[in-house]
Design a protein around this motif. Structure first.
Motif, short mmCIF file in Angstrom:
data_model
loop_
_atom_site.label_atom_id
_atom_site.label_comp_id
_atom_site.label_asym_id
_atom_site.label_seq_id
_atom_site.Cartn_x
_atom_site.Cartn_y
_atom_site.Cartn_z
N ARG A 1 -18.13 -11.28 5.19
CA ARG A 1 -19.13 -11.81 4.27
C ARG A 1 -18.48 -12.41 3.02
O ARG A 1 -19.18 -12.80 2.08
N ASN A 2 -17.15 -12.41 3.00
CA ASN A 2 -16.41 -12.94 1.84
C ASN A 2 -16.74 -12.21 0.54
O ASN A 2 -16.75 -12.82 -0.54
N ILE A 3 -17.04 -10.92 0.65
CA ILE A 3 -17.22 -10.13 -0.57
C ILE A 3 -15.85 -9.57 -0.94
O ILE A 3 -15.21 -8.90 -0.13
N PRO A 4 -15.37 -9.89 -2.16
CA PRO A 4 -14.06 -9.39 -2.59
C PRO A 4 -13.97 -7.87 -2.44
O PRO A 4 -14.93 -7.16 -2.78
N LEU A 5 -12.84 -7.39 -1.94
CA LEU A 5 -12.66 -5.97 -1.64
C LEU A 5 -11.26 -5.52 -2.07
O LEU A 5 -10.28 -6.20 -1.78
N VAL A 6 -11.21 -4.39 -2.77
CA VAL A 6 -9.94 -3.80 -3.20
C VAL A 6 -9.97 -2.31 -2.88
O VAL A 6 -10.99 -1.65 -3.10
N PHE A 7 -8.87 -1.78 -2.38
CA PHE A 7 -8.79 -0.33 -2.16
C PHE A 7 -7.95 0.33 -3.24
O PHE A 7 -7.10 -0.31 -3.86
N PHE A 8 -8.19 1.62 -3.46
CA PHE A 8 -7.30 2.39 -4.35
C PHE A 8 -7.05 3.77 -3.76
O PHE A 8 -7.87 4.32 -3.04
N ASP A 9 -5.87 4.29 -4.08
CA ASP A 9 -5.40 5.62 -3.68
C ASP A 9 -5.39 5.87 -2.17
O ASP A 9 -4.35 5.89 -1.58
N ARG A 10 -6.53 6.08 -1.55
CA ARG A 10 -6.55 6.29 -0.10
C ARG A 10 -6.84 4.95 0.56
O ARG A 10 -7.97 4.45 0.53
N VAL A 11 -5.82 4.37 1.14
CA VAL A 11 -5.83 2.97 1.55
C VAL A 11 -5.67 2.87 3.06
O VAL A 11 -4.86 3.58 3.64
N PRO A 12 -6.45 2.01 3.73
CA PRO A 12 -6.31 1.87 5.18
C PRO A 12 -5.14 0.96 5.55
O PRO A 12 -4.62 0.25 4.70
N ASP A 13 -4.76 0.99 6.80
CA ASP A 13 -3.72 0.08 7.29
C ASP A 13 -4.33 -1.28 7.59
O ASP A 13 -4.36 -1.73 8.73
N ASP B 1 -4.83 -5.46 5.92
CA ASP B 1 -4.24 -6.43 5.02
C ASP B 1 -5.21 -6.71 3.87
O ASP B 1 -5.78 -7.79 3.78
N ILE B 2 -5.40 -5.71 3.00
CA ILE B 2 -6.38 -5.83 1.92
C ILE B 2 -5.73 -5.37 0.63
O ILE B 2 -4.98 -4.39 0.63
N PRO B 3 -5.95 -6.10 -0.49
CA PRO B 3 -5.31 -5.73 -1.75
C PRO B 3 -5.61 -4.28 -2.15
O PRO B 3 -6.70 -3.77 -1.87
N SER B 4 -4.63 -3.64 -2.79
CA SER B 4 -4.83 -2.23 -3.11
C SER B 4 -4.04 -1.79 -4.33
O SER B 4 -3.10 -2.45 -4.76
N VAL B 5 -4.46 -0.66 -4.88
CA VAL B 5 -3.76 -0.03 -6.00
C VAL B 5 -3.42 1.40 -5.58
O VAL B 5 -4.32 2.16 -5.21
N VAL B 6 -2.14 1.73 -5.61
CA VAL B 6 -1.73 3.08 -5.21
C VAL B 6 -0.75 3.66 -6.23
O VAL B 6 -0.22 2.95 -7.09
N ILE B 7 -0.53 4.95 -6.11
CA ILE B 7 0.40 5.63 -7.00
C ILE B 7 1.77 5.68 -6.32
O ILE B 7 1.85 5.76 -5.08
N ASP B 8 2.84 5.61 -7.11
CA ASP B 8 4.18 5.64 -6.54
C ASP B 8 4.60 7.10 -6.30
O ASP B 8 5.32 7.70 -7.10
N GLY B 9 4.12 7.65 -5.19
CA GLY B 9 4.36 9.06 -4.88
C GLY B 9 5.81 9.36 -4.58
O GLY B 9 6.33 10.42 -4.93
N PHE B 10 6.49 8.41 -3.94
CA PHE B 10 7.89 8.62 -3.58
C PHE B 10 8.74 8.84 -4.83
O PHE B 10 9.41 9.86 -4.97
N ASN B 11 8.68 7.88 -5.76
CA ASN B 11 9.53 8.00 -6.94
C ASN B 11 9.09 9.14 -7.87
O ASN B 11 9.92 9.78 -8.51
N GLY B 12 7.78 9.39 -7.92
CA GLY B 12 7.29 10.51 -8.72
C GLY B 12 7.85 11.83 -8.20
O GLY B 12 8.25 12.71 -8.97
N SER B 13 7.88 11.98 -6.88
CA SER B 13 8.37 13.21 -6.27
C SER B 13 9.88 13.33 -6.40
O SER B 13 10.42 14.42 -6.58
N PHE B 14 10.55 12.18 -6.29
CA PHE B 14 12.00 12.14 -6.51
C PHE B 14 12.29 12.66 -7.92
O PHE B 14 13.13 13.54 -8.12
N TRP B 15 11.55 12.14 -8.90
CA TRP B 15 11.75 12.51 -10.30
C TRP B 15 11.55 14.02 -10.49
O TRP B 15 12.36 14.69 -11.15
#
Lengths: 324, 324
Positions: free
Chosen positions: B127-139, B141-155
């Motif tokens: 329907r061409n409705i803009p869509l963005v995911f955050f945190d829990r993101v599906p596999d 090809d849709i724009p998303s915002v996530v947390i850098d868990g790898f580097n946070g855990s490394f730190w």
């Protein structure tokens, strides 16, 4: 393009050019406008969507009430749309307009902190959109669901007395807010019922924060006759009390009793764990939906409907002098 | 009544009786349907409403992200409608339908726990409705915002090593969820970077709960070579670790270090207070809105857009061996 032109184009009026019709139809489709949606709504008269207006999403209390509303509403075939107001009057007005725009079947609302003008809610009433308030309720003749703060506070104070604490203080929330005034009055009434004379020096006016709990505790401990227990108007204040008592090396609950109100998420994880009154937030949400649903189904409403949810005592370590 | 009849009645078509017109118009008015609303939307092409789909309202994380979204969206003239899914796929589908029905200009979503079928989101794309995911993101090809868990855990793991802890264990979340797998990998990588050999006995698979933190701690303490620190995948698990260590009379941070992830509301109020990674939830909400707004404004989108929010360390008592 005028509204009349749009209407005609949508109904394929012969006076409208094919080009205009195409533009309007494409736009209408993009907006998901469909005549059969109106036809469907005409048959049922409903959109099966309700709107919930909350002051803030950054408070577990409202999240939990929403959970109760959504839970029951979805069982009744309703979708729930939530609007957060960030405690701002302007966003509250905008939220109501958005709900009206989305043609919700009813609205459940809790007031933002500084809302003093209720025109937007009166507009909802004028449009005959069912409306129910919860927790933070205006002085309007509109059905509502609230917590029984008076009796909850009476119970908490009585419990501290029963545990053997002798001088029980109170750190209140802002007393111009009914919710906190009720809790103060419950505290006062419990003292009276036990023939304990009320001492205004033992009441500290707080502002719903850890800091005011700490500050109030320091002040109360500095009195010539300091208290040996504090009933706090809510759990953040109680958390501040626990923190200050730890700094002052006063042992809870052996030397000092603490009782909160809300059963906020953190209260079972403090050291010592906090005795408090559970506000039954999920039940509050369910009752609010039930009340709204009755109004939607029956068409009319009893504006004096007021559901009072009973808070439940959660006794943890911070008030149990007797078992120690 | 058919859709065609409704359309004709609304546009005052001569073949429709006055009675039918009156019925339709009254109903349309009741539903707040107005032709000039469509005309207005035609001009701007927008409703200035966005929808936000969250798995649950009973989690401070989502409340705080919503706060970030609403805050920025309202500055850009948008109203935000939120739909809670109670972690149920069915309610997620219904939420999307409700948003489409409300003709939102865009949708920001985070997946419910068991969502495996993405048809409802693909419908949004169609329907061409803009869509963005955050945190829990599906596999997808849709724009998303996530947390850098790898580097946070490394730190976090590096910090425990720097503080002098020698055997660092990990209590994970479910590793089939990307979020938790990233954190496990960050832990593993930090060990490797410090030439500490990875010992699979030191990884306990938890389920994001106080109970699994307690159980994991009991298990790890019973090992022939028990750890002297645990990095937990999230704060509820870390809270369980603190509780079990208290029961087992092991002193934190002197004898044992604990590090969490999330900076959940309660984490600063535990005894000892919990070191953790802050997820910058408000920033995450703001970034999600910014991304959505770009797509709304520019019409097209770069589906590979992925905003990675950096978690910030919050060092409290539970990991500070050196200062004790």
């Amino acid at each position: 393009m005028t509204a009349a032109t749009v209407s005609r184009a949508l109904s394929d009026h012969p006076e409208i050019s094919a080009k205009t019709k195409a533009i309007v139809k494409e736009a209408a489709q993009r907006l998901d406008y469909k005549a059969n949606r109106i036809a469907s709504s005409l048959r049922s008269g409903k959109t099966h969507v309700i709107g919930v207006l909350i002051p803030t999403a950054e408070n577990a209390f409202f999240g939990s009430v929403i959970h109760g509303i959504t839970n029951l509403a979805s069982k009744h075939g309703y979708s729930v749309l939530i609007h957060e107001c960030d405690e701002l009057y302007e966003l509250e007005v905008k939220g109501i307009q958005t709900f009206i725009g989305a043609r919700v079947d009813g609205i459940i609302a809790s007031l933002s902190r500084n809302t003093l003008d209720y025109d937007h809610f009166l507009d909802v009433k004028r449009r005959n959109i069912p409306l129910v308030f919860f927790d933070r309720v205006p002085d309007l003749d509109i059905p509502s669901v609230v917590i029984d703060g008076f009796n909850g506070s009476f119970w908490a104070t009585q419990h501290l007395i029963d545990q053997g604490y002798k001088r029980i203080a109170h750190i209140s929330g802002p007393l111009y807010i009914n919710t906190f005034n009720d809790r103060f009055k419950g505290y006062e009434a419990a003292l009276k019922a036990n023939d304990i004379s009320f001492d205004e020096n033992l009441v500290f006016s707080g502002n719903i924060s850890i800091e005011s709990g700490m500050e109030g505790t320091r002040h109360l401990l500095s009195l010539p006759e300091p208290p040996d227990a504090i009933f706090a108007a809510e759990d953040f204040t109680a958390l501040g009390i626990l923190k200050q008592l730890k700094i002052s090396k006063i042992h809870v609950p052996e030397q000092f009793g603490v009782f909160g109100f809300c059963n906020d998420m953190f209260s079972e994880h403090t050291t010592p764990s906090l005795s408090t009154m559970d506000q039954q937030t999920v039940l509050m949400g369910q009752e609010a939906f039930k009340l709204l649903n009755q109004i939607i189904e029956n068409g009319n409403e009893d504006n004096s409907s007021k559901i009072v949810v009973k808070p439940l005592p959660v006794i943890r370590e911070s008030s149990l002098k007797k078992v120690h």
